[in-house]
Design an enzyme around this catalytic site. Sequence first.
Site, PDB file in Angstrom:
ATOM      1  N   HIS A   1       0.825  -1.210   0.000  1.00 17.84           N
ATOM      2  CA  HIS A   1       0.000   0.000   0.000  1.00 17.84           C
ATOM      3  C   HIS A   1       0.858   1.258   0.000  1.00 17.84           C
ATOM      4  O   HIS A   1       2.081   1.194  -0.058  1.00 17.84           O
ATOM      5  CB  HIS A   1      -0.904  -0.004   1.232  1.00 17.84           C
ATOM      6  CG  HIS A   1      -2.014  -1.002   1.145  1.00 17.84           C
ATOM      7  ND1 HIS A   1      -2.982  -0.948   0.189  1.00 17.84           N
ATOM      8  CD2 HIS A   1      -2.302  -2.082   1.905  1.00 17.84           C
ATOM      9  CE1 HIS A   1      -3.831  -1.950   0.352  1.00 17.84           C
ATOM     10  NE2 HIS A   1      -3.423  -2.663   1.390  1.00 17.84           N
ATOM     11  N   ALA A   2       0.179   2.395   0.114  1.00 19.86           N
ATOM     12  CA  ALA A   2       0.858   3.692  -0.004  1.00 19.86           C
ATOM     13  C   ALA A   2       2.001   3.854   0.998  1.00 19.86           C
ATOM     14  O   ALA A   2       3.095   4.275   0.627  1.00 19.86           O
ATOM     15  CB  ALA A   2      -0.158   4.823   0.167  1.00 19.86           C
TER      16      ALA A   2
END
Lengths: 133, 95
Positions: free
Chosen positions: B16-17
């Site tokens: 994820h980010a």
Amino acid sequence: MAARVGIVLVSHSASLAEGTAELAGQVGGGTVTIATAGGTDDGRLGTSIDKVAAAIRLADGGAGVVILPDLGSSVLTVRTLLADDRDDLPGPLEVADAPFVEGAVAAVVTAAAGGSLQAVLDAAQEARNARKL
Amino acid sequence: MPESSEATITLVGDLHARPAGALAVAAGQFTSTVQVSVSGGGSGGGQADAKSVLAVMQLGASSGQQVTVRAVGPDADKAVETLVGILAGVSKAGD
């Protein structure tokens, strides 16, 4: 640790600037100073030259500052401020021609890695080529 | 001839980010060029410059996929070791 390039986010909306700063700060690991200049002096949608100047001073850590405006008059406000060549602002300053959210995330990550002012500016501007799908 | 290094790890969580950011911040500290590539299962695929957070996010690397880190340059070994360490720390919970 060497000084990091600082980031200023200029938006018509204070909450947009602050939310983008929150997201970019989380992705970048929290070691970069991100200052926001969102909304007018009386809290409406718009931009404030005084808020931008204050944010630049806040973001400066000695390695320069990259400024990301969101749309239209944000760009004009920043350009007007820089054209004044004020001696109460630190330098060097660069304005990024970049998408606001992607540019902020890319700039903050590159600044966190110790990137130069030019590297941070390039990262923000290259964000316009990033695809989502 | 520059030093080069490579290692592969299977993700136990999605990239994820925030972990993509951690990876790019770490990669940016090295002189070497560093690429990450993804294969096997799930969605996404391809390769990205590990120093570009947006490119790493665009890989869409997810749990169960194999991620290969390749570095070329004077600090290639250390770069691969560091980045594989970060990928190994990507948790199931994700964020």
